[in-house]
Design an enzyme around this catalytic site. Structure first.
Site, PDB file in Angstrom:
ATOM      1  N   ASP A   1     -10.112   2.227   2.709  1.00 23.87           N
ATOM      2  CA  ASP A   1     -10.146   1.444   3.763  1.00 23.87           C
ATOM      3  C   ASP A   1     -10.868   2.182   5.062  1.00 23.87           C
ATOM      4  OD1 ASP A   1      -8.784  -0.682   2.972  1.00 23.87           O
ATOM      5  OD2 ASP A   1      -6.879   0.308   3.463  1.00 23.87           O
TER       6      ASP A   1
ATOM      7  N   LYS B   1       0.657  -1.432   0.063  1.00 23.30           N
ATOM      8  CA  LYS B   1       0.081  -0.049   0.113  1.00 23.30           C
ATOM      9  C   LYS B   1       0.842   1.444  -0.058  1.00 23.30           C
ATOM     10  CE  LYS B   1      -3.823  -2.005   2.190  1.00 23.30           C
ATOM     11  NZ  LYS B   1      -5.044  -1.994   3.182  1.00 23.30           N
TER      12      LYS B   1
END
Ligand code: ATR
Length: 285
Positions: free
Chosen positions: A107, A71
């Site tokens: 997220d 990420k």
């Protein structure tokens, strides 16, 4: 005879990636919304993430999700970033277009939508404890603050890391002109600072559950009617067992997984899929 155009291609990149539920989630979204697309799970070597993305783009890929441990690399690779990706310092969703690579992070909104939508928890005025100060925690700090909790306390084994996270989030919140991150509302410390305190929501964003460990939580942490949320999913964790033992309601991270996927799907396709039937599908095995 008409020939239908090829489906748009999407994928999730990770290492490991074999057990990813994302292909199943996106296939269900595509079926539900009538979108023509394919979505696969692709393994990237630890030193080969950028090359894997370049290869996928070269083959006509339209977008990708990114999971552990890439990420931060996806963040670095993005030519443009959403404000929430910038705040998270990490990217879990890439969209490829003529302007290059756009990076987003879904997220945090995934967690908030699961809590508010699926679990019926109004976060405004709640006392929230966030456990952990790594990448998983960093992605959700600002989205949680934006809900206007009475308090967000970040606890970490290494307290200095939680304090850094608070400093970073305060700076970002002030830049975003949000009054949410006042010291009374956002603070941090080690587990010893939790003695005698009570929270309405406790979110486990540590890696402890992966190892079957339980961070050192004092007894009596959960307020009446509290929700314990473990970002892990797929197995009962010592954290959720402990929370249940103290009378709290427990939830795993499966809803967050589906909600972050829905937000990525919306970014790519402009259509918002219904998440509840997909969560139910995954729970059914
Ligand atoms: P991620 O990106 O998944 O958040 P990470 O950046 O390695 O992974 O962060 C892991 C987090 O879990 C950290 O907050 C870590 O605490 P430290 O910063 O003190 O290392 C926390 N963690 C891992 N194992 C833990 C355990 N057994 N008990 C409590 N916290 C733990």
């Amino acid at each position: 005879m008409s020939v239908s155009p090829p489906s748009d291609r999407y994928a999730v990149f990770g290492n490991p990636i074999a057990h990813s539920k994302s292909p199943r989630i996106h296939a269900a979204f595509a079926e539900q919304t009538g979108q023509r697309l394919t979505y696969e799970a692709l393994f990237a070597p630890l030193d080969g993430f950028a090359a894997a993305i370049a290869g996928f783009r070269g083959e006509g890929g339209r977008g990708a999700n990114v999971t552990v441990p890439f990420k931060e690399q996806a963040y670095a690779l993005s030519a443009r970033l959403s404000a929430r990706a910038e705040a998270a310092g990490a990217v879990n969703t890439l969209a490829f277009d003529a302007d290059g690579i756009y990076g987003d992070n879904t997220d945090g909104v995934g967690l908030v939508n699961d809590l508010a939508g699926n679990l019926g928890l109004r976060l405004a005025d709640k006392r929230i404890l966030l456990m952990g100060a790594g990448g998983a925690a960093r992605g959700v700090v600002l989205p949680l603050l934006e809900q206007g909790p009475a308090e967000l306390f970040i606890v970490n084994r290494t307290a200095a890391k939680a304090e850094d996270l608070v400093a970073q989030a305060s700076l970002l919140a002030s830049r975003l002109d949000s009054g949410a991150a006042t010291p009374a509302r956002l603070s941090a410390g080690g587990y010893e600072a939790l003695a005698g305190r009570h929270f309405d929501l406790v979110v486990n964003a540590t890696a402890a559950s992966l190892a079957g460990d339980l961070p050192p939580l004092p007894a009596g942490l959960f307020a009446e009617g509290a929700l314990a949320y473990d970002m892990m999913y797929g197995r009962d964790t010592p954290f959720l067992a402990r929370a249940r033992g103290e009378g709290a309601r427990g939830a795993d991270g499966l809803g967050m997984l589906v909600e972050q996927a829905a937000e990525a799907f919306f970014l790519w396709r402009g259509v918002r899929p219904a998440t509840a039937p997909v969560i139910a599908l995954l729970r059914a095995g």
